[in-house]
Write an enzyme that holds these catalytic residues in place. Structure first.
Site, PDB file in Angstrom:
ATOM      1  N   VAL A   1       0.845  -1.199   0.000  1.00  0.00           N
ATOM      2  CA  VAL A   1       0.000   0.000   0.000  1.00  0.00           C
ATOM      3  C   VAL A   1       0.879   1.247   0.000  1.00  0.00           C
ATOM      4  O   VAL A   1       0.555   2.249  -0.655  1.00  0.00           O
ATOM      5  CB  VAL A   1      -0.958  -0.012   1.203  1.00  0.00           C
ATOM      6  N   GLY A   2       1.995   1.199   0.720  1.00  0.00           N
ATOM      7  CA  GLY A   2       2.908   2.335   0.738  1.00  0.00           C
ATOM      8  C   GLY A   2       3.431   2.695  -0.642  1.00  0.00           C
ATOM      9  O   GLY A   2       3.556   3.871  -0.990  1.00  0.00           O
TER      10      GLY A   2
ATOM     11  N   GLU B   1       5.560   4.753   7.153  1.00  0.00           N
ATOM     12  CA  GLU B   1       6.158   3.707   7.979  1.00  0.00           C
ATOM     13  C   GLU B   1       5.525   2.397   7.565  1.00  0.00           C
ATOM     14  O   GLU B   1       4.334   2.162   7.792  1.00  0.00           O
ATOM     15  CB  GLU B   1       5.929   3.975   9.468  1.00  0.00           C
TER      16      GLU B   1
ATOM     17  N   CYS C   1       4.881  -3.936  13.308  1.00  0.00           N
ATOM     18  CA  CYS C   1       5.811  -3.778  12.193  1.00  0.00           C
ATOM     19  C   CYS C   1       7.255  -4.019  12.613  1.00  0.00           C
ATOM     20  O   CYS C   1       8.067  -4.501  11.829  1.00  0.00           O
ATOM     21  CB  CYS C   1       5.664  -2.387  11.585  1.00  0.00           C
TER      22      CYS C   1
END
Length: 485
Positions: free
Chosen positions: A235-236, A253, A287
Site C-alpha cells: 500500500v505504501g 512507515e 511492524c
C-alpha cells in the site's frame, strides 16, 4: 468519556456526524467476535467536505499562538489521563491486545502528545543566516497545511496520535482515517480528547469509513500537502506513486522483517528473554516485531532449547485476563494467512520445534528451526506468533543474513562487546538497531522510521518538525542595491 454508542460517528467540523453511506460496519471484538459498535460509513462526498473544511480551518489555526496550541495539547492529554481505564479497555476489546499491550499503547500515545507540546513554538521562529552587510537572511518554518493521516489496526491510538499531535502543534489541520476495525481507539477517542480540549472546529476531522467507500480519496484530494501512512509496503508503494504524481510529501512507515542477531559472545539467557518479548508481544502483530532470529552456531542449540521452553509456557486466551500474553489475531483473514504460512513452512522443510494450534481466534506460538534465510517463511512479514530461528556459521554471516531482506525497519544485536556491537549496528541497513535489546522500541524523541521497503521519512522530535513544516527564506535588503542593467 462518552459511551462508545455516542462516539461511533465521524467527527467533521467539530460535530459528531452520521455517515451517509447505505453501508455500515460492525466493529468486532477479535477474541469472541462480539459487536462493540456499529458504524454508518462516511461517503466520498463527506470525505471531500472534510478536506475542504480542513483547508479553511487551517488558515485560521496557522495564526494561533504558541500558548493556544500548547493549551489544546495539554487539555487533550488531561482528557486521556482522566479516562485512562476506559481507553485501555477499549484498546483491549477493539484490537485484541493484552492489558499489557494496551497500557504500553496508551503510554506511548500520551508521550507523543506531551512531546508535541515542546515544539509548538517551532513555527514562525526566525533564524538568521549570515549574509552580506547589505542583506539579512531570515529562515522560517511555516505550517505545511492540511495533512492526510491513515493509521493501521495494530497500535491504532498511538500510531494515530504520532501524526495528529505534531500536525496540530505545528499549525496544520488533519483529516484522519483510522482502520475501521479499530475506529474507536484509532479515531473517535482522539477526536473526543481534542473536542474536550477546545480545538478550533475543522482542524481535526476523523472519518470512519473504508476503502470500498472512498477509494483513493485520502490520496488524490488536492488539499492535503502530506500523506502520513502506517501499514504495508504494498500500500505504501501505491501511496508513493500517487503522491509523486501530485507532488505531495509522504511520511510512510511500512512493513518490516526485523532480524534479531545473537552473536557468538552473547548472553544466551538474556537474549532468550528479549526474543520472547520481541517476538510475541501483541501476537506478533507489530511492524517492528522480531521476524527472524539469527543465532551463531556455537549458541544455536542452547538458544533453541531455552526459547522453545519459554514459548511453550506463554499464557494464551482472553486478552482481558491480566495473565494473558497471547491473545487473538485481529480477524479471520489474518488467522488464515498465519495458518497458511505455517503449512507452507512445513512443506518447505523447516523443522517444527514447537507445534502450536488454533484455539478459537487465538493461534498459540509456533517455533520453526533450521530455517533457510532465503525461504518464503524467513522473507515474509508474518504478523503472527510464528518464530523462525536461523543458524549462522559466523558473526559476519549473521550480519549478512540480517541485511538479506527488502525491508529495513528495526533490528537488534546481542553481544558482550558493546563497542563491536555498535560498529556492526552501523552495517545493518535498517532505520533502527538496538544492542542487547529486542526490536520493538519506540519513543517520541528519536528518529523513528525505516530504510528500503520499510518506508520514507522519520517520526519523532525534532525530525517530525521538518516533515510537517515548510521552510521559507526571507531576505531583507537593507541598502539600495545597484543592478548591472
Amino acid at each position: 468519556m462518552q459511551t462508545v454508542s455516542v462516539i461511533n460517528k465521524s467527527y467533521i467540523n467539530g460535530e459528531w456526524t452520521e455517515g451517509k453511506s447505505s453501508r455500515s460496519h460492525d466493529i468486532l471484538n477479535p477474541y469472541d467476535r462480539s459487536v462493540i459498535a456499529n458504524i454508518r460509513l462516511a461517503t466520498k462526498e463527506q470525505l471531500d467536505e472534510a478536506f475542504e473544511i480542513a483547508k479553511n480551518a487551517q488558515k485560521l489555526w496557522a495564526k494561533s499562538t504558541v500558548k493556544e496550541r500548547r493549551h489544546v495539547l495539554q487539555k487533550a492529554a488531561e482528557y486521556l489521563k482522566d479516562n485512562r481505564e476506559e481507553c485501555v479497555q477499549t484498546i483491549v476489546r477493539e484490537t485484541g491486545g493484552t492489558i499489557l499491550k494496551a497500557n504500553v499503547e496508551f503510554h506511548l500515545t500520551l508521550e507523543f502528545l506531551e512531546e508535541a507540546i515542546k515544539y509548538a513554538d517551532e513555527v514562525y521562529q526566525v533564524r538568521e543566516i549570515a549574509g552580506s552587510s547589505e542583506k539579512l537572511n531570515h529562515i522560517y518554518r511555516l505550517p505545511l497545511g492540511v495533512i492526510s493521516s491513515i493509521s493501521p489496526f495494530n497500535f491504532p491510538m498511538n500510531l494515530s496520535m504520532r501524526t495528529i499531535a505534531p500536525a496540530i502543534a505545528l499549525g496544520n489541520s488533519v483529516v484522519h482515517k483510522p482502520d475501521i476495525q479499530v475506529g474507536l481507539s484509532g479515531g473517535s477517542i482522539i477526536a473526543k480528547a481534542f473536542e474536550y480540549a477546545g480545538l478550533q472546529k475543522g482542524v481535526l476531522n476523523v472519518i470512519l469509513t473504508d476503502i470500498e467507500e472512498i477509494g483513493d480519496g485520502m490520496l488524490t484530494n488536492p488539499n492535503p500537502k502530506l500523506i502520513s501512512f502506517t501499514g504495508s509496503s504494498a500500500v505504501g508503494r501505491h501511496i508513493g506513486a500517487i503522491a509523486g504524481q501530485n507532488l505531495k510529501r509522504v511520511a510512510l512507515e511500512l512493513g518490516g522483517n526485523s532480524p534479531f542477531v545473537v552473536l557468538s559472545d552473547a548472553d544466551v539467557d538474556q537474549a532468550v528473554n528479549a526474543a520472547i518479548f520481541g517476538k510475541f508481544i501483541h501476537q506478533g502483530q507489530i511492524c517492528m516485531i522480531i521476524n527472524r532470529i539469527i543465532v551463531h552456531q556455537d549458541l544455536y542449540d542452547e538458544f533453541v532449547d531455552k526459547f522453545v521452553a519459554r514459548a511453550k509456557d506463554l499464557a494464551f486466551g482472553d486478552p482481558s485476563n491480566p495473565k494473558t500474553v497471547i491473545g487473538p489475531l485481529i480477524n479471520e483473514k489474518q488467522l488464515e494467512k498465519a495458518l497458511q504460512y505455517i503449512e507452507e513452512a512445513k512443506q518447505e522443510g523447516a523443522t517444527v520445534a514447537l507445534e502450536g494450534e488454533r484455539i478459537g481466534n487465538v493461534v498459540t506460538p509456533f517455533v520453526f528451526t533450521n530455517v533457510d534465510n532465503s525461504s518464503k517463511l524467513a522473507q515474509t512479514e508474518l504478523f503472527a506468533p510464528i518464530a523462525t530461528i536461523i543458524k549462522a556459521t559466523t558473526d559476519n554471516e549473521a550480519i549478512e543474513m540480517a541485511n538479506d531482506t527488502i525491508y529495513g525497519l528495526s533490528s537488534s544485536i546481542f553481544t558482550s562487546d558493546l563497542a563491536r556491537g555498535e560498529e556492526l549496528a552501523l552495517n545493518i541497513d535498517s532505520g533502527m538497531t538496538h544492542i542487547n535489546d529486542q526490536t520493538v522500541n519506540d519513543a517520541p524523541n528519536i528518529p523513528f522510521g525505516g530504510n528500503k521497503a520499510s518506508g520514507l521519512g522519520r517520526f519523532g522530535n525534532p525530525w517530525i518538525v521538518d516533515e510537517f513544516t515548510v521552510t521559507k527564506w526571507v531576505s531583507v535588503q537593507t541598502t539600495k542595491r545597484h543592478y548591472p542593467f
